[in-house]
Design a protein around this motif. Sequence first.
Motif, PDB file in Angstrom:
ATOM      1  N   LYS A 186       0.886  -0.893  -0.495  1.00 44.90           N
ATOM      2  CA  LYS A 186       0.258   0.223  -0.117  1.00 44.90           C
ATOM      3  C   LYS A 186       0.795   1.069  -0.613  1.00 44.90           C
ATOM      4  N   ILE A 229      -8.197   4.645   0.904  1.00 39.91           N
ATOM      5  CA  ILE A 229      -8.839   3.951  -0.089  1.00 39.91           C
ATOM      6  C   ILE A 229     -10.234   3.731  -0.648  1.00 39.91           C
ATOM      7  N   ARG A 249      -5.518   3.882  -3.566  1.00 39.69           N
ATOM      8  CA  ARG A 249      -6.000   2.206  -3.390  1.00 39.69           C
ATOM      9  C   ARG A 249      -8.029   1.794  -3.426  1.00 39.69           C
ATOM     10  N   LEU A 252     -13.708  -1.105   7.659  1.00 38.12           N
ATOM     11  CA  LEU A 252     -12.237  -0.658   7.497  1.00 38.12           C
ATOM     12  C   LEU A 252     -12.744   0.508   8.336  1.00 38.12           C
ATOM     13  N   HIS A 295      -7.287  -3.186  -5.631  1.00 37.46           N
ATOM     14  CA  HIS A 295      -6.737  -3.588  -4.455  1.00 37.46           C
ATOM     15  C   HIS A 295      -7.362  -4.627  -3.381  1.00 37.46           C
ATOM     16  N   VAL A 349      -6.477  -5.411   0.097  1.00 36.85           N
ATOM     17  CA  VAL A 349      -7.130  -4.455   1.847  1.00 36.85           C
ATOM     18  C   VAL A 349      -7.905  -5.410   2.524  1.00 36.85           C
ATOM     19  N   GLU A 378      -4.633  -6.884   4.067  1.00 39.08           N
ATOM     20  CA  GLU A 378      -4.780  -6.466   5.597  1.00 39.08           C
ATOM     21  C   GLU A 378      -5.173  -6.057   6.744  1.00 39.08           C
TER      22      GLU A 378
END
Length: 397
Positions: A4, A40, A73, A91, A373, A377, A380
Amino acid sequence: MDEKPRGAGPLSGVRVIDLTSMVFGPYATQIMADMGADVIKVEPPGGDATRYISVAPTPGMSGVFVNVNRGKRSIVLDLQSADGKAALWALLEQADVFIHSMRSKAIARLGFDYAAVAAINPSIVYTNCYGYGRKGPERDQPAYDDTIQAECGLTAVQGMLTGEASYVGTIVADKVAGLTALYATTMALFHRERTGEGQEVEIGMFETMASFMLVEHANGAMFDPPLGPACYPRVVAANRRPYRTRDGQVSALIYNDKHWALFVEAVKPAWASEAFATLGQRAQQIDRIYGLLAETFLTRTTQEWLDLLRKLGIPAAPLRTPDELMRNPHLEAVGFFETIETRRGKVRFPGVPTTFSATPGKVAGPAPELGEHSQQVREEFGLDATGAAALLTGSDT
């Protein structure tokens, strides 16, 4: 992008969940990404509509989209589904900023209003990008740049200037509102840095542009009783326009008393008079002044005027097109443009217009393909083990 993007700019370490579309919100978050934030971008299955509005090297990557979404992203979430909502909650739990451009009722129906988000992340900066502030009667009206230009008085003052109401040749309402969202969000982050307290921020495009227009145009109408209409006469004077020369046009502003005296001494126009000697005197008859200057500028070429006015230190410039900006010698010399390698070839971006001695920003990377992504993500944020992971579609390939 294997990892990222993490910039070294002043917003390095800040994580932004971006649920905005078109230009208003994405322009704000583009600058955050340039300044080092990890942005993001959450997109619906069809993607941000801006992906498809202008020329593109490949479908879904229009020039406007690529510019205002660089360095971000992209993940795809269907927020109408329970799994999509669960993924967004995951998120937001780890975010510093949540910024969205949905209407207040719509974001509340989805369950992501400020109260709900702050309940799981009290320190978050929650930024609403609205067309109209939600406390007013127009709060549910749609808003686009053209309609806000009309609503805020910009088209009317264009009419005063040119004789016909018109839009300006740029999406000024979107961009000014985007800059306002940027400074409001970063001010809230500054407050949080000092106190640990998150908060809700609201930016109305109409309110922003009303403030923008009334900087100078409120003028005499601010006083009680009013001293005149809400108008700054100089900028709507009919003769305020680039001056025609013997072979083209030139922009010049012979404004303050020093510049005026230098111009009169060097050019010695037949109409020069003590009645025009001071700025206050000229302001009272500014349209006449512009008209007299226009007659005088017809007597020399553009280059002759540029040479003289720059020698005298009077602001003057040639008229340039956007195409000419892309190869402007000054912008080249200061390193304004940044060329980024992308999977579609090289892209030459207009770069960061500000400089920081310790934490400079830069174009953080290319704009993302739709959902590019999602897998990254998902891993992550540890979403593989949840049902929400199914809604993080797309791939890094």
